[in-house]
Motif scaffolding. Structure first.
Motif, PDB file in Angstrom:
ATOM      1  N   ARG A 226       0.819  -1.225   0.000  1.00 18.83           N
ATOM      2  CA  ARG A 226       0.000   0.000   0.000  1.00 18.83           C
ATOM      3  C   ARG A 226       0.851   1.273   0.000  1.00 18.83           C
ATOM      4  O   ARG A 226       0.460   2.296   0.552  1.00 18.83           O
ATOM      5  N   ASP A 229      -0.760   4.370  -1.608  1.00 15.77           N
ATOM      6  CA  ASP A 229      -1.704   5.118  -0.767  1.00 15.77           C
ATOM      7  C   ASP A 229      -0.978   6.158   0.091  1.00 15.77           C
ATOM      8  O   ASP A 229      -1.514   7.232   0.361  1.00 15.77           O
ATOM      9  N   ILE A 230       0.241   5.822   0.523  1.00 14.30           N
ATOM     10  CA  ILE A 230       1.023   6.793   1.306  1.00 14.30           C
ATOM     11  C   ILE A 230       1.325   8.010   0.447  1.00 14.30           C
ATOM     12  O   ILE A 230       1.164   9.156   0.881  1.00 14.30           O
ATOM     13  N   ALA A 300      -0.119   5.551   9.859  1.00 10.09           N
ATOM     14  CA  ALA A 300      -0.118   4.331   9.053  1.00 10.09           C
ATOM     15  C   ALA A 300       0.973   3.387   9.533  1.00 10.09           C
ATOM     16  O   ALA A 300       1.941   3.787  10.165  1.00 10.09           O
ATOM     17  N   PRO A 302       2.934   0.810   7.448  1.00 11.54           N
ATOM     18  CA  PRO A 302       3.261   0.058   6.234  1.00 11.54           C
ATOM     19  C   PRO A 302       3.961  -1.256   6.572  1.00 11.54           C
ATOM     20  O   PRO A 302       4.696  -1.354   7.555  1.00 11.54           O
ATOM     21  N   THR A 457      -9.783   2.783  -0.243  1.00 12.09           N
ATOM     22  CA  THR A 457      -8.747   3.608   0.392  1.00 12.09           C
ATOM     23  C   THR A 457      -7.886   4.363  -0.620  1.00 12.09           C
ATOM     24  O   THR A 457      -6.962   5.078  -0.214  1.00 12.09           O
ATOM     25  N   GLU A 491      -6.129  -2.835   7.261  1.00  8.67           N
ATOM     26  CA  GLU A 491      -5.006  -2.659   6.345  1.00  8.67           C
ATOM     27  C   GLU A 491      -4.538  -1.215   6.291  1.00  8.67           C
ATOM     28  O   GLU A 491      -3.352  -0.939   6.209  1.00  8.67           O
ATOM     29  N   SER A 492      -5.465  -0.287   6.307  1.00  9.15           N
ATOM     30  CA  SER A 492      -5.073   1.123   6.216  1.00  9.15           C
ATOM     31  C   SER A 492      -6.159   1.978   6.852  1.00  9.15           C
ATOM     32  O   SER A 492      -6.960   2.606   6.168  1.00  9.15           O
TER      33      SER A 492
END
Length: 610
Positions: A226, A229-230, A300, A302, A457, A491-492
């Motif tokens: 992910r 997404d960051i 978050a 990761p 997301t 997950e996020s």
């Protein structure tokens, strides 16, 4: 006559000395390799003073002095000192560099600057010539004797040796600049690791070592989960910070002889030796643990997925090892990341089948073979559905009508792009069909639409949702219910929280699907604008086989009422299920016993039953 002979001898020696210096100068122009140039320069210097051998000592990247090359009769005796390091200020070399002049030690054994290791090697005398270029100290040329010197060295000869040293300094400086340029060409500017070109070059070197000496190694691919997404949520500057942090973690847990590189984006490669007593397992465990530590990225956390292929077990070419490590990486990702997976033969078969599945889905989208079926959601007080859940079906040309559960894993394994493409198709198709079947404003029932974690997301999802709502203005936003799983939250969570808040602002409602199967806590529910809890259908299906399910279902219904949330019991298949659930306090029910999924047009003609 003797004076004439002496003058002739001096003239001959001068000519010989001049020829030696000229050969050194020619070599500087013609010889690009530093070691080869040193051999020629060292031989000239050795002949000038009658030394037994010579050594080139250069300042290394740590600032220490390091023996690089040796030449002369005793080169083999000194070869064991290649790579020998000592502090910059130490010994005769340190003195020559500090005083910026050559230093002669005719009796090294009694010198206050003598180093024990060289005394043990039998060094009797030495002459050290400092090397400078552009006023920068580079190191020294050391001329050595392992027996008493035959005579004194004249001032002229020492000056000539210094000239050789000056040429050697120029060559060393050029070599240093070239090395720095080469390093820049193979080093990733962001992380300081090898870049793609550098690590692939190291891979070829590892393969050459395997072919010559049988040195086995493992190719480890590491990919951040992910990471996109960051970047999308926090910006590329934060993404770069995460990459640097992860690079430092890898360097900390990997061994000194392991090579680490960044292939690009958030994908890294590690070439790990498997020859020593340490197996691969401890390294992999350290990597997974290190990469799972929290990062300060908006809360978050990761993680990384890791795929491993071994040479020679899994391949002995760069291409085969990369392909098989990549297959193992996909397998690790399919297990929701934060894990490692070793390549196995069965992976290739499974991946090929998944790829065929993916290509089939793309063709199904193109040729209109994907359909939405709708399952009614009923309140207790009426048999008229107040909501429908849109369920994806694939009309497969050979296997018939397939449910989403049979092909969505392959879609998700194929990557976020295909998953999001399919999600956009479902969203627009569901709204279009509801608008067509319920054309009067205010008439449509609620439509439940499942959204995958990676789609929900993603940074683009809120705009995609807003665009879809604008396209169908007759469908009130409050009639759209997006179903997300607890997995999406875990997950996020921060990304899911942002999207959920945007949905709430648009008037769209949220349902937490398969509730009870994951680990969503009260804290999550308090932070998210969730409207509905849909209990995992397995609790209802197994209601009469597991007595604890009764307590779990009652607890979820009670919790929903306490939080002011609507509750839906899924998995209702029999009248007995209906009778058992009725007193528990669920607001709505759904399942094959209420109404099987069907095209929306036929669904309107046959309402569900309780």
């Amino acid at each position: 006559m003797r004076e004439a002979d002496s003058s002739l001898s001096e003239l001959v020696r001068d000519e010989v000395d001049t020829a030696l210096i000229l050969r050194v100068m020619d070599a500087l122009t013609l010889e690009p390799d530093l070691e080869h140039f040193f051999q020629r320069a060292a031989e000239a210097a050795r002949q000038l003073v009658g030394a037994d051998g010579a050594a080139l000592i250069l300042k290394n990247e740590t600032g220490a002095l390091e023996y690089q090359f040796f030449h002369g009769e005793n080169a083999l005796r000194l070869e064991g000192f290649r790579g020998y390091q000592f502090p910059f200020e130490s010994g005769t070399v340190g003195q020559a560099l500090r005083e910026r002049r050559s230093v002669l030690e005719p009796d090294y054994t009694n010198s206050p600057h003598a180093l024990p290791d060289f005394l043990s090697a039998g060094l009797h005398s030495n002459l050290v010539v400092p090397l400078f270029c552009n006023d920068e100290p580079l190191g020294a040329l050391a001329l050595s004797w392992f027996s008493p010197m035959a005579g004194e060295i004249t001032r002229t000869r020492r000056q000539l040796v210094q000239k050789v040293g000056d040429q050697l300094a120029v060559a060393s400086h050029r070599h240093l600049l070239e090395r720095r340029l080469r390093e820049q060409a193979i080093v990733d500017e962001l992380t300081g690791l090898y870049n793609r070109s550098g690590i692939l070059s190291r891979l070829e070197a590892r393969l050459a070592e395997y072919r010559r000496h049988g040195h086995a190694f493992a190719l480890i691919l590491l990919d951040l989960d992910r990471f996109k997404d960051i970047n999308d949520l926090h910006g590329h500057a934060m993404g770069d910070s995460v990459l640097r942090d992860c690079a430092e973690r890898m360097q900390h847990v990997c061994r000194r002889h392991d090579d680490i590189g960044r292939l690009g984006g958030d994908e890294f490669i590690i070439l790990a030796s498997t020859e020593d007593c340490e197996t691969l397992d401890p390294l992999l465990k350290r990597l997974v643990t290190a990469m799972s530590l929290p990062l300060v990225v908006g809360g978050a956390r990761p993680t990384a997925s890791i795929g491993i292929a071994r040479c020679p077990q899994d391949g002995d070419t760069a291409e085969s090892l990369q392909i098989r490590a990549d297959l193992a990486l996909y397998e690790a990702k399919s297990r929701h990341g934060a894990t490692s997976h070793l390549f196995e033969e069965a992976l290739e078969t499974r991946i090929i089948e998944a790829e065929e599945r993916t290509q089939g889905i793309l063709q199904a989208i193109e040729h209109g073979r994907l359909h939405l079926f709708y399952q009614p959601i009923l309140p207790w007080e009426t048999s008229q559905p107040t909501a429908y859940e849109a369920l994806l079906r694939w009309d497969h040309p050979e296997e018939g009508l397939l449910t989403a559960g049979t092909f969505m894993p392959a879609v998700e394994e194929a990557g976020a792009d295909l998953t999001r493409q399919l999600g956009r198709w479902v969203l627009h198709t569901a709204l279009a069909q509801i608008a067509r079947q319920f054309p009067r404003p205010g008439d449509p029932p609620c439509i439940h639409i499942n959204v995958s974690p990676c789609h929900f997301t993603s940074a683009r999802f809120p705009q995609e949702l807003a665009t879809a709502l604008e396209r169908f203005p007759d469908i009130p936003a409050g009639c759209v219910v997006l179903e997300i799983t607890e997995t999406a939250l875990l997950e996020s969570f921060e990304a899911a929280k942002v999207t959920a808040q945007v949905c709430h602002a648009l008037g769209v409602r949220l349902a937490l699907d398969d509730f009870g199967s994951g680990y969503a806590s009260f804290n999550y529910l308090k932070q998210l604008p969730v409207d509905t809890l849909k209990v995992d259908g397995e609790f209802v299906i197994e209601l009469f086989n597991d007595p604890e399910n009764d307590a779990i279902l009652r607890g979820i219904a009670t919790m929903g009422r306490a939080l002011g949330l609507q509750t839906v019991a899924e998995g209702v298949e029999t009248p007995a299920h209906v009778d058992a659930l009725r007193p528990m306090g669920f607001d709505r029910v759904q399942g094959f016993g209420i109404g099987a999924p069907a095209p929306l047009a036929s669904m309107r003609a046959r309402p569900g039953t309780i």
